[in-house]
Scaffold this active site. Structure first.
Site, PDB file in Angstrom:
ATOM      1  N   CYS A  90      -2.410  -2.162   7.160  1.00  0.00           N
ATOM      2  CA  CYS A  90      -3.501  -1.265   6.777  1.00  0.00           C
ATOM      3  C   CYS A  90      -4.467  -1.934   5.800  1.00  0.00           C
ATOM      4  CB  CYS A  90      -2.881  -0.002   6.176  1.00  0.00           C
ATOM      5  SG  CYS A  90      -4.046   1.048   5.321  1.00  0.00           S
TER       6      CYS A  90
ATOM      7  N   CYS B 137      -5.498   0.167   2.730  1.00  0.00           N
ATOM      8  CA  CYS B 137      -4.392   0.259   1.766  1.00  0.00           C
ATOM      9  C   CYS B 137      -4.482  -0.880   0.753  1.00  0.00           C
ATOM     10  CB  CYS B 137      -3.047   0.212   2.482  1.00  0.00           C
ATOM     11  SG  CYS B 137      -2.792   1.581   3.628  1.00  0.00           S
TER      12      CYS B 137
END
Length: 114
Positions: free
Chosen positions: A35, A38
């Protein structure tokens, strides 16, 4: 998992004790290695964890390694941020955001500063 400094990692096994039984609100980041947003959020979470010590606990959970909790809260997008208070989810936000915006969004779930 992208680890944010000062942010504890929880798992399917430790989630209930670390998050649901906590005496303060807990901000949980549902995250994954793959991700990108993230990664952007990691320094933001580290700063908030440090600044809000005592008022807010910040933890991360890796969705790829913890399917039980991810499924329990029907998390589909990364990063998902959930705030738990008194064992219940009280707020959910999806996507990375700057620190100031995240703090504004958390104001209504954090205890007042005395």
């Amino acid at each position: 998992m992208i680890h944010a400094e000062g942010v504890a990692e929880v798992t399917d096994t430790t989630f209930d004790a670390e998050v649901l039984a906590a005496g303060v609100p807990v901000l949980v980041e549902f995250t994954a290695d793959w991700c990108g947003p993230c990664r952007q959020l990691a320094p933001v979470l580290s700063a908030i964890a440090e600044e809000e010590t005592g008022r807010l606990k910040v933890v991360q959970i890796d969705v790829d390694h913890n399917p039980e909790i991810t499924g329990r809260y029907a998390v589909l997008s990364m990063p998902t941020l959930m705030v738990f208070r008194g064992g219940e989810p009280v707020k959910s936000m999806v996507g990375a955001r700057p620190k100031r915006r995240l703090l504004q969004e958390l104001e209504d779930v954090l205890p007042a500063v005395v």
